[in-house]
Design a protein around this motif. Structure first.
Motif, PDB file in Angstrom:
ATOM      1  N   ALA A 127       0.834  -1.212   0.000  1.00 13.66           N
ATOM      2  CA  ALA A 127       0.000   0.000   0.000  1.00 13.66           C
ATOM      3  C   ALA A 127       0.863   1.253   0.000  1.00 13.66           C
ATOM      4  CB  ALA A 127      -0.928  -0.006   1.204  1.00 13.66           C
ATOM      5  N   ASP A 128       0.477   2.213  -0.831  1.00 17.61           N
ATOM      6  CA  ASP A 128       1.137   3.513  -0.848  1.00 17.61           C
ATOM      7  C   ASP A 128       0.602   4.369   0.298  1.00 17.61           C
ATOM      8  OD1 ASP A 128       2.534   3.041  -3.431  1.00 17.61           O
ATOM      9  OD2 ASP A 128       0.482   3.014  -4.195  1.00 17.61           O
ATOM     10  N   ILE A 129       1.305   5.447   0.584  1.00 23.13           N
ATOM     11  CA  ILE A 129       0.935   6.317   1.697  1.00 23.13           C
ATOM     12  C   ILE A 129       0.768   7.740   1.192  1.00 23.13           C
ATOM     13  CG2 ILE A 129       1.580   7.150   3.982  1.00 23.13           C
ATOM     14  CD1 ILE A 129       3.432   4.712   4.186  1.00 23.13           C
ATOM     15  N   VAL A 130      -0.384   8.324   1.447  1.00 22.64           N
ATOM     16  CA  VAL A 130      -0.636   9.729   1.124  1.00 22.64           C
ATOM     17  C   VAL A 130      -0.683  10.499   2.436  1.00 22.64           C
ATOM     18  CG1 VAL A 130      -2.219  11.389   0.093  1.00 22.64           C
ATOM     19  CG2 VAL A 130      -1.915   9.146  -0.960  1.00 22.64           C
ATOM     20  N   VAL A 131       0.168  11.506   2.548  1.00 18.86           N
ATOM     21  CA  VAL A 131       0.259  12.305   3.768  1.00 18.86           C
ATOM     22  C   VAL A 131      -0.115  13.741   3.452  1.00 18.86           C
ATOM     23  CG1 VAL A 131       1.715  13.077   5.671  1.00 18.86           C
ATOM     24  CG2 VAL A 131       2.087  10.812   4.661  1.00 18.86           C
ATOM     25  N   ASN A 132      -1.073  14.282   4.194  1.00 19.56           N
ATOM     26  CA  ASN A 132      -1.450  15.692   4.087  1.00 19.56           C
ATOM     27  C   ASN A 132      -1.052  16.401   5.372  1.00 19.56           C
ATOM     28  OD1 ASN A 132      -3.181  16.116   1.520  1.00 19.56           O
ATOM     29  ND2 ASN A 132      -4.033  14.250   2.388  1.00 19.56           N
ATOM     30  N   VAL A 133      -0.261  17.452   5.244  1.00 20.72           N
ATOM     31  CA  VAL A 133       0.134  18.272   6.383  1.00 20.72           C
ATOM     32  C   VAL A 133      -0.752  19.507   6.403  1.00 20.72           C
ATOM     33  CG1 VAL A 133       1.990  19.571   7.471  1.00 20.72           C
ATOM     34  CG2 VAL A 133       2.505  17.430   6.274  1.00 20.72           C
ATOM     35  N   LEU A 134      -1.437  19.728   7.527  1.00 16.75           N
ATOM     36  CA  LEU A 134      -2.378  20.833   7.650  1.00 16.75           C
ATOM     37  C   LEU A 134      -1.838  21.898   8.594  1.00 16.75           C
ATOM     38  CD1 LEU A 134      -5.567  18.609   8.177  1.00 16.75           C
ATOM     39  CD2 LEU A 134      -4.533  19.315   6.019  1.00 16.75           C
ATOM     40  N   SER A 135      -2.524  23.023   8.638  1.00 17.55           N
ATOM     41  CA  SER A 135      -2.213  24.062   9.613  1.00 17.55           C
ATOM     42  C   SER A 135      -3.119  23.879  10.824  1.00 17.55           C
ATOM     43  CB  SER A 135      -2.421  25.457   9.013  1.00 17.55           C
ATOM     44  OG  SER A 135      -3.771  25.627   8.609  1.00 17.55           O
ATOM     45  N   CYS A 136      -2.613  24.195  11.997  1.00 19.84           N
ATOM     46  CA  CYS A 136      -3.402  24.026  13.221  1.00 19.84           C
ATOM     47  C   CYS A 136      -4.567  25.012  13.285  1.00 19.84           C
ATOM     48  CB  CYS A 136      -2.520  24.209  14.448  1.00 19.84           C
ATOM     49  SG  CYS A 136      -1.387  22.831  14.760  1.00 19.84           S
ATOM     50  N   ALA A 137      -4.336  26.245  12.892  1.00 23.79           N
ATOM     51  CA  ALA A 137      -5.336  27.299  13.099  1.00 23.79           C
ATOM     52  C   ALA A 137      -6.584  27.105  12.252  1.00 23.79           C
ATOM     53  CB  ALA A 137      -4.711  28.664  12.820  1.00 23.79           C
ATOM     54  N   ALA A 188      -6.779  24.439   9.549  1.00 24.44           N
ATOM     55  CA  ALA A 188      -6.806  23.130   8.876  1.00 24.44           C
ATOM     56  C   ALA A 188      -6.620  23.227   7.363  1.00 24.44           C
ATOM     57  CB  ALA A 188      -8.102  22.380   9.196  1.00 24.44           C
ATOM     58  N   LEU A 189      -5.948  24.257   6.899  1.00 22.64           N
ATOM     59  CA  LEU A 189      -5.637  24.368   5.476  1.00 22.64           C
ATOM     60  C   LEU A 189      -4.441  23.479   5.145  1.00 22.64           C
ATOM     61  CD1 LEU A 189      -6.000  28.181   4.701  1.00 22.64           C
ATOM     62  CD2 LEU A 189      -7.572  26.341   4.109  1.00 22.64           C
ATOM     63  N   GLY A 190      -4.483  22.841   3.968  1.00 24.06           N
ATOM     64  CA  GLY A 190      -3.399  21.963   3.570  1.00 24.06           C
ATOM     65  C   GLY A 190      -2.121  22.723   3.270  1.00 24.06           C
ATOM     66  N   ARG A 191      -1.064  22.422   4.014  1.00 21.10           N
ATOM     67  CA  ARG A 191       0.225  23.064   3.789  1.00 21.10           C
ATOM     68  C   ARG A 191       1.031  22.330   2.723  1.00 21.10           C
ATOM     69  NH1 ARG A 191       2.785  25.866   7.557  1.00 21.10           N
ATOM     70  NH2 ARG A 191       4.125  26.303   5.767  1.00 21.10           N
ATOM     71  N   GLY A 192       0.851  21.009   2.664  1.00 18.18           N
ATOM     72  CA  GLY A 192       1.575  20.205   1.697  1.00 18.18           C
ATOM     73  C   GLY A 192       0.998  18.811   1.639  1.00 18.18           C
ATOM     74  N   THR A 193       1.132  18.176   0.487  1.00 16.05           N
ATOM     75  CA  THR A 193       0.647  16.813   0.330  1.00 16.05           C
ATOM     76  C   THR A 193       1.717  15.981  -0.351  1.00 16.05           C
ATOM     77  OG1 THR A 193      -1.203  15.472  -0.490  1.00 16.05           O
ATOM     78  CG2 THR A 193      -0.475  17.261  -1.899  1.00 16.05           C
ATOM     79  N   ASN A 205       9.560   9.229  -1.779  1.00 11.04           N
ATOM     80  CA  ASN A 205       8.645  10.314  -2.099  1.00 11.04           C
ATOM     81  C   ASN A 205       8.504  10.403  -3.617  1.00 11.04           C
ATOM     82  OD1 ASN A 205       7.481  12.829  -2.720  1.00 11.04           O
ATOM     83  ND2 ASN A 205       8.331  13.799  -0.909  1.00 11.04           N
ATOM     84  N   VAL A 206       7.293  10.073  -4.123  1.00 17.06           N
ATOM     85  CA  VAL A 206       7.080  10.081  -5.580  1.00 17.06           C
ATOM     86  C   VAL A 206       6.144  11.201  -6.025  1.00 17.06           C
ATOM     87  CG1 VAL A 206       7.586   7.631  -5.873  1.00 17.06           C
ATOM     88  CG2 VAL A 206       5.244   8.345  -5.352  1.00 17.06           C
ATOM     89  N   PHE A 207       5.640  11.980  -5.073  1.00 18.04           N
ATOM     90  CA  PHE A 207       4.779  13.118  -5.426  1.00 18.04           C
ATOM     91  C   PHE A 207       4.775  14.099  -4.265  1.00 18.04           C
ATOM     92  CE2 PHE A 207       0.844  15.515  -5.443  1.00 18.04           C
ATOM     93  CZ  PHE A 207       0.694  15.886  -6.772  1.00 18.04           C
ATOM     94  N   ALA A 208       4.864  15.387  -4.592  1.00 16.85           N
ATOM     95  CA  ALA A 208       4.804  16.425  -3.569  1.00 16.85           C
ATOM     96  C   ALA A 208       4.187  17.683  -4.163  1.00 16.85           C
ATOM     97  CB  ALA A 208       6.201  16.738  -3.024  1.00 16.85           C
ATOM     98  N   ASP A 209       3.316  18.319  -3.395  1.00 15.54           N
ATOM     99  CA  ASP A 209       2.736  19.606  -3.770  1.00 15.54           C
ATOM    100  C   ASP A 209       2.704  20.457  -2.512  1.00 15.54           C
ATOM    101  OD1 ASP A 209       1.128  21.824  -4.466  1.00 15.54           O
ATOM    102  OD2 ASP A 209      -0.026  20.633  -5.899  1.00 15.54           O
ATOM    103  N   GLU A 210       3.480  21.532  -2.509  1.00 16.34           N
ATOM    104  CA  GLU A 210       3.586  22.403  -1.340  1.00 16.34           C
ATOM    105  C   GLU A 210       3.078  23.806  -1.642  1.00 16.34           C
ATOM    106  OE1 GLU A 210       7.708  21.998  -0.231  1.00 16.34           O
ATOM    107  OE2 GLU A 210       7.252  20.306   1.102  1.00 16.34           O
ATOM    108  N   GLN A 211       2.102  23.903  -2.549  1.00 19.61           N
ATOM    109  CA  GLN A 211       1.474  25.191  -2.842  1.00 19.61           C
ATOM    110  C   GLN A 211       0.101  25.212  -2.156  1.00 19.61           C
ATOM    111  OE1 GLN A 211       1.444  25.640  -7.119  1.00 19.61           O
ATOM    112  NE2 GLN A 211       3.631  26.011  -7.203  1.00 19.61           N
TER     113      GLN A 211
END
Length: 213
Positions: free
Chosen positions: A107-117, A119-124, A136-142
């Motif tokens: 199984a692959d792993i998708v990780v979403n990093v959010l902001s505490c204040a 919950a907006l996605g900071r990076g995936t 790491n085969v995919f990253a989007d930090e916009q």
């Protein structure tokens, strides 16, 4: 690297090793709208940061410590790592999905990093098993960005803001579908929705336009 630097890095890794193990299984569904993602103790050892459980198909599923994975990844931006801290107690703003999205046996792993204040996605990020490690085969930090697994595809949602848009009221949304071609993810479909303000201050989507490659 100085001896002092090594000590600091070791301390950081130990702290991350105490982090919790994510939110479990998910395949599809809407992006998060609650304040922060909740994480539960994984019971994993600091040596491998992983624990095994059963997937819906009955095959072993290797769970990982998502915070440790992010912090050890050289492809993750320094600002994301710097701001990745517990929101309350030991609860990190991290969402994790396990599923087949690159066609591998594990199984692959998708990780979403959010902001505490807000919950907006900071990076995936998408991680693919490579032996005992994960690549790491995919990253989007916009930001704001959020990714999920949908029937074997990677679906990334990005809110679109104009210059005068309030944080709660984006101008629109892009939903991008990616598919693994054996070496990398390629864009398969893009749906753009534009929102117009309604009387009560909410947002209402107008008909979307779909662009297929």
């Amino acid at each position: 690297m100085s001896a002092g630097t090594i000590v600091l890095v070791g301390t950081a890794v130990f702290a991350v090793g105490c982090a919790t193990g994510g939110t479990g299984l998910r395949d599809g569904g809407p992006a998060r709208t609650d304040t922060v993602a909740r994480t539960a103790p994984s019971g994993s050892s600091p040596a491998d940061g992983a624990s095994a459980s059963a997937s819906p198909s009955g095959t072993p599923l290797k769970k990982v410590d998502p915070v440790r994975l992010i912090m050890a990844d050289p492809k993750v931006g320094a600002d994301v790592k710097r701001d990745l801290k517990p929101c309350t107690g030991k609860e990190y703003p991290v969402d994790v999905s396990y599923g087949k999205v690159t066609g591998g046996p594990v199984a692959d792993i998708v990780v979403n990093v959010l902001s505490c204040a807000d919950a907006l996605g900071r990076g995936t990020y998408v991680y693919r098993a490579d032996g005992a490690k994960y690549e790491n085969v995919f990253a989007d930090e916009q930001p704001p960005v959020y990714a999920e697994i949908d029937r074997g595809d990677l679906v990334v949602t990005k809110q679109v803001y104009g210059k005068s848009d309030a944080l709660a009221y984006p101008s629109g949304e892009d939903v991008i579908t990616y598919r693994w071609d054996g070496e990398k993810f390629t864009e398969q479909d893009r749906v753009h929705s534009e929102y117009s303000n309604v009387v009560d201050g909410g947002v209402q989507p107008v008909p979307a336009t779909s662009q297929k490659n």
